[in-house]
Design a protein around this motif. Structure first.
Motif, PDB file in Angstrom:
ATOM      1  N   ALA A 122       9.212  11.823  -0.758  1.00 21.06           N
ATOM      2  CA  ALA A 122       8.940  11.681   0.675  1.00 21.06           C
ATOM      3  C   ALA A 122       8.300  12.951   1.225  1.00 21.06           C
ATOM      4  O   ALA A 122       7.308  12.886   1.966  1.00 21.06           O
ATOM      5  N   ALA A 153       4.759  13.245   0.042  1.00 19.73           N
ATOM      6  CA  ALA A 153       3.914  12.197   0.620  1.00 19.73           C
ATOM      7  C   ALA A 153       3.736  12.358   2.125  1.00 19.73           C
ATOM      8  O   ALA A 153       2.898  11.676   2.722  1.00 19.73           O
ATOM      9  N   VAL A 207       6.066  11.649   4.388  1.00 23.32           N
ATOM     10  CA  VAL A 207       6.772  10.589   5.105  1.00 23.32           C
ATOM     11  C   VAL A 207       8.251  10.958   5.188  1.00 23.32           C
ATOM     12  O   VAL A 207       8.728  11.855   4.494  1.00 23.32           O
ATOM     13  N   MET A 227       0.829  -1.197   0.000  1.00 24.63           N
ATOM     14  CA  MET A 227       0.000   0.000   0.000  1.00 24.63           C
ATOM     15  C   MET A 227       0.873   1.260   0.000  1.00 24.63           C
ATOM     16  O   MET A 227       0.624   2.179  -0.752  1.00 24.63           O
ATOM     17  N   GLU A 228       1.878   1.270   0.858  1.00 29.27           N
ATOM     18  CA  GLU A 228       2.766   2.422   0.937  1.00 29.27           C
ATOM     19  C   GLU A 228       3.513   2.626  -0.382  1.00 29.27           C
ATOM     20  O   GLU A 228       3.669   3.755  -0.845  1.00 29.27           O
ATOM     21  N   ARG A 229       3.950   1.535  -1.001  1.00 30.06           N
ATOM     22  CA  ARG A 229       4.665   1.612  -2.273  1.00 30.06           C
ATOM     23  C   ARG A 229       3.777   2.266  -3.342  1.00 30.06           C
ATOM     24  O   ARG A 229       4.225   3.146  -4.057  1.00 30.06           O
ATOM     25  N   GLU A 230       2.516   1.820  -3.438  1.00 29.66           N
ATOM     26  CA  GLU A 230       1.604   2.368  -4.447  1.00 29.66           C
ATOM     27  C   GLU A 230       1.353   3.851  -4.208  1.00 29.66           C
ATOM     28  O   GLU A 230       1.305   4.635  -5.153  1.00 29.66           O
ATOM     29  N   ARG A 231       1.200   4.229  -2.953  1.00 26.85           N
ATOM     30  CA  ARG A 231       0.970   5.636  -2.634  1.00 26.85           C
ATOM     31  C   ARG A 231       2.187   6.476  -3.007  1.00 26.85           C
ATOM     32  O   ARG A 231       2.047   7.565  -3.573  1.00 26.85           O
ATOM     33  N   LEU A 232       3.375   5.963  -2.750  1.00 31.26           N
ATOM     34  CA  LEU A 232       4.585   6.703  -3.105  1.00 31.26           C
ATOM     35  C   LEU A 232       4.745   6.807  -4.626  1.00 31.26           C
ATOM     36  O   LEU A 232       5.198   7.834  -5.135  1.00 31.26           O
ATOM     37  N   THR A 244      11.841   6.297   4.831  1.00 28.38           N
ATOM     38  CA  THR A 244      10.746   5.449   4.345  1.00 28.38           C
ATOM     39  C   THR A 244      10.838   5.283   2.834  1.00 28.38           C
ATOM     40  O   THR A 244      10.737   4.166   2.307  1.00 28.38           O
ATOM     41  N   VAL A 289      11.619   1.758   0.831  1.00 33.01           N
ATOM     42  CA  VAL A 289      10.687   1.188  -0.149  1.00 33.01           C
ATOM     43  C   VAL A 289      11.348   1.001  -1.509  1.00 33.01           C
ATOM     44  O   VAL A 289      11.156  -0.025  -2.174  1.00 33.01           O
TER      45      VAL A 289
END
Length: 186
Positions: A28, A31, A33, A1-6, A37, A41
């Motif tokens: 980052a 986003a 973050v 999920m985090e990867r897709e958002r980034l 992070t 990723v």
């Protein structure tokens, strides 16, 4: 999920600021973050770019399935494909930013370089390779393509990219599609 958002944020960065502004720190920050992070990723900018390309090719692939999934006639299928993809490219914010402001960034993914240019993998190769398995599920279309499915697919991708890179044309999308159909169908 985090990867897709980034990846979403990275595409947004390209849409607003260009590929030259794309780095893990800017992604980052946008986003919300920490840099650590983004580095955890992706590892580096090259991995981020590969994730963007993979995601964008997947999105295009899914759209192609939707556009031509219910079309049976090979001629109509290819016409729909070409017309829809040309429109998709014109509406894609990140691609349009690159074409207007940083065309070299985009061209570098399309052009083979180095000592042996025949062995470089380009975006054309990636798209053709990703789409060819779909032709196995459509034997009637695959059999209608000339000189063979891979060559016809490559030709279609190259034509679309030439119209993407040089958008001014005396032809409509439908006319481009008609010429492609005449070139690749038996």
């Amino acid at each position: 999920m985090e990867r897709e958002r980034l990846v979403d944020v990275a595409v947004s960065v390209v849409s607003r600021f260009g590929a030259q502004a794309l780095n893990l720190t800017s992604v980052a920050r946008q986003a919300g973050v920490g840099r650590a992070t983004a580095y955890r990723v992706f590892g580096g900018r090259d991995e981020l770019l590969a994730a963007i390309v993979d995601r964008e090719v997947s999105v295009l692939h899914d759209r192609i399935d939707t556009w031509i999934g219910t079309v049976d006639d090979p001629r109509e299928k290819i016409t729909t494909l070409i017309v829809q993809v040309l429109g998709y490219i014109r509406d894609h914010e990140a691609l349009q930013y690159l074409l207007r402001n940083e065309p070299a960034e985009l061209v570098s993914t399309l052009v083979a370089s180095g000592d042996d240019r025949t062995t470089d993998t380009t975006l054309v190769d990636v798209i053709v390779t990703r789409c060819l398995p779909d032709l196995d599920a459509q034997p009637e279309l695959a059999a209608a393509l000339r000189p063979n499915a891979r060559a016809a697919s490559e030709f279609m991708v190259r034509i679309v990219y030439s119209h993407m890179l040089i958008p001014g044309s005396s032809m409509t999308d439908e006319q481009v599609a008609e010429l492609v159909v005449d070139a690749v169908l038996r």
